[in-house]
Design a protein around this motif. Structure first.
Motif, short mmCIF file in Angstrom:
data_model
loop_
_atom_site.label_atom_id
_atom_site.label_comp_id
_atom_site.label_asym_id
_atom_site.label_seq_id
_atom_site.Cartn_x
_atom_site.Cartn_y
_atom_site.Cartn_z
N SER A 1 30.93 -21.12 60.38
CA SER A 1 31.90 -20.45 61.24
C SER A 1 31.17 -19.58 62.25
N PHE A 2 31.91 -19.15 63.28
CA PHE A 2 31.34 -18.28 64.31
C PHE A 2 31.52 -16.82 63.90
N GLY A 3 30.42 -16.08 63.87
CA GLY A 3 30.48 -14.68 63.48
C GLY A 3 30.05 -13.76 64.61
N LEU A 4 30.59 -12.56 64.60
CA LEU A 4 30.24 -11.55 65.60
C LEU A 4 30.03 -10.21 64.90
N PHE A 5 28.90 -9.56 65.23
CA PHE A 5 28.58 -8.28 64.61
C PHE A 5 28.18 -7.27 65.68
N LEU A 6 28.53 -6.02 65.43
CA LEU A 6 28.16 -4.90 66.29
C LEU A 6 27.13 -4.06 65.54
N GLY A 7 25.96 -3.89 66.14
CA GLY A 7 24.90 -3.13 65.49
C GLY A 7 24.52 -1.90 66.29
N MET A 8 23.96 -0.91 65.61
CA MET A 8 23.46 0.30 66.26
C MET A 8 21.94 0.29 66.22
N GLN A 9 21.32 0.66 67.33
CA GLN A 9 19.87 0.58 67.44
C GLN A 9 19.13 1.67 66.68
N LYS B 1 31.70 3.84 60.19
CA LYS B 1 30.72 4.91 60.32
C LYS B 1 29.32 4.31 60.19
N PHE B 2 28.60 4.29 61.30
CA PHE B 2 27.23 3.78 61.30
C PHE B 2 26.30 4.82 60.68
N MET B 3 25.43 4.37 59.82
CA MET B 3 24.44 5.24 59.21
C MET B 3 23.09 4.55 59.33
N GLY B 4 22.29 4.99 60.32
CA GLY B 4 21.02 4.32 60.57
C GLY B 4 21.25 2.97 61.21
N ARG B 5 20.38 2.03 60.91
CA ARG B 5 20.44 0.71 61.53
C ARG B 5 21.38 -0.21 60.76
N GLY C 1 16.88 5.65 60.89
CA GLY C 1 16.84 6.95 60.22
C GLY C 1 18.20 7.42 59.76
N SER C 2 18.43 8.72 59.85
CA SER C 2 19.61 9.33 59.24
C SER C 2 20.75 9.58 60.24
N VAL C 3 20.72 8.91 61.39
CA VAL C 3 21.77 9.10 62.39
C VAL C 3 23.10 8.57 61.85
N THR C 4 24.15 9.38 61.98
CA THR C 4 25.50 8.97 61.58
C THR C 4 26.40 8.99 62.81
N PHE C 5 27.14 7.90 63.00
CA PHE C 5 27.91 7.75 64.23
C PHE C 5 29.18 6.97 63.90
N ALA C 6 30.34 7.55 64.16
CA ALA C 6 31.61 6.92 63.78
C ALA C 6 32.35 6.41 65.02
N VAL C 7 32.88 5.19 64.93
CA VAL C 7 33.61 4.61 66.06
C VAL C 7 34.85 3.87 65.56
N GLY D 1 28.15 7.52 73.87
CA GLY D 1 27.80 8.82 73.32
C GLY D 1 26.31 9.01 73.13
N GLY D 2 25.51 8.36 73.98
CA GLY D 2 24.07 8.50 73.89
C GLY D 2 23.40 7.60 72.86
N GLN D 3 24.18 6.80 72.13
CA GLN D 3 23.64 5.89 71.13
C GLN D 3 23.63 4.47 71.66
N GLY D 4 22.59 3.72 71.30
CA GLY D 4 22.48 2.34 71.72
C GLY D 4 23.12 1.38 70.73
#
Length: 206
Positions: A123-131, A163-167, A134-140, A103-106
Motif C-alpha cells: 500500500s501507499f504510505g505517507l509519514f511526517l517526520g521532524m528533523q 507530540k514529536f519527541m526527538g527524531r 535529542g530531547s526536543v518536544t513539539f506538538a502539532v 515554529g523554527g522546527q524542520g
C-alpha cells in the motif's frame, strides 16, 4: 534551491541587490506555479539561448508551502508525485521531500510503499517526520489530504494530534485504505493527469 534558501540569498550582502532581487523573486514565483505551468514555462524557456529555468532531478522532492502566523502558527504544504515516481517505490522504496519549517522546527515527508501488516498486501504510505534530534518536544495538529476524482478537490484522509519527541514520525502505512495495485491502476482516483497531489496542514500546539 528551496524557498527558505532563496529567501536567505535575498538578505546576503555579497551580491548586487537589484540583480539578486529580480532573479530570486522570479524563482519564487516559478515555485508558486502549478506543476503543469512549471513544465510549460520550462519547455518554453528551453527554446531560448539563455534561461533561468532548467529542469533538474531532485534528491528530495520539492514542496510548496503557505505559512500563517495568525491566529496561530500554521503551514499548508503541497507535495506532488508523478505516477512513475510512485511506481518506482514498489515494493519497499521511499522518497523524501525537501525540508520545511514550522515554529523554527524542520519537518519532512516520507512517501513509501509498505507491506500492510494486517492484510498482507502492499500500500501507499505517507509519514511526517521532524528533523531535530535529542530531547526536543513539539506538538502539532495535522491533516493529510489528497486530490481525488471525480471532483479533483482535496479530500481529507487522516487528521489528528501528535507530540514529536526527538527524531520521530507520524503517518499511515496505508494512506488511502486500498491495495497498491488499485492505487496504481488506470482506474485510480488519485492520479490527475498523471500526478498525485498531497496536501498537509500543520498547526503548532502550545
Amino acid at each position: 534551491m528551496t524557498c527558505r534558501k532563496l529567501k536567505k540569498v535575498l538578505t546576503c550582502n555579497d551580491f548586487d541587490v537589484e540583480t539578486v532581487s529580480k532573479v530570486v523573486l522570479e524563482a519564487l514565483f516559478f515555485k508558486a506555479e502549478a506543476s503543469f505551468r512549471q513544465r510549460a514555462i520550462t519547455s518554453e524557456a528551453a527554446n531560448v539561448s539563455f534561461s533561468h529555468y532548467v529542469e533538474r532531478a531532485y534528491k528530495h522532492r520539492p514542496v510548496k508551502i503557505v505559512e500563517f502566523e495568525q491566529p496561530w502558527q500554521q503551514c499548508i504544504v503541497y507535495l506532488d508525485l508523478k505516477r512513475e515516481e510512485c511506481a518506482h517505490l514498489f515494493p519497499a522504496g521511499k522518497v523524501y521531500s525537501q525540508a520545511f519549517h514550522l515554529g523554527g522546527q524542520g519537518f519532512f515527508f516520507s512517501a513509501q510503499c509498505n507491506m500492510d501488516q494486517q492484510s498482507s498486501f502492499h500500500s501507499f504510505g505517507l509519514f511526517l517526520g521532524m528533523q531535530e534530534r535529542g530531547s526536543v518536544t513539539f506538538a502539532v495538529n495535522y491533516e493529510f489530504a489528497a486530490r481525488s476524482k471525480p471532483t479533483e478537490d482535496y479530500v481529507i484522509k487522516h487528521k489528528g494530534y501528535y507530540k514529536f519527541m526527538g527524531r520521530k514520525a507520524v503517518g499511515y502505512r496505508n494512506l488511502f485504505g486500498i491495495p497498491w495495485t488499485l492505487f496504481m491502476s488506470d482506474e485510480s482516483n488519485y492520479f490527475i493527469n498523471g500526478v498525485l497531489h498531497i496536501r498537509a496542514k500543520l498547526t503548532l500546539r502550545k
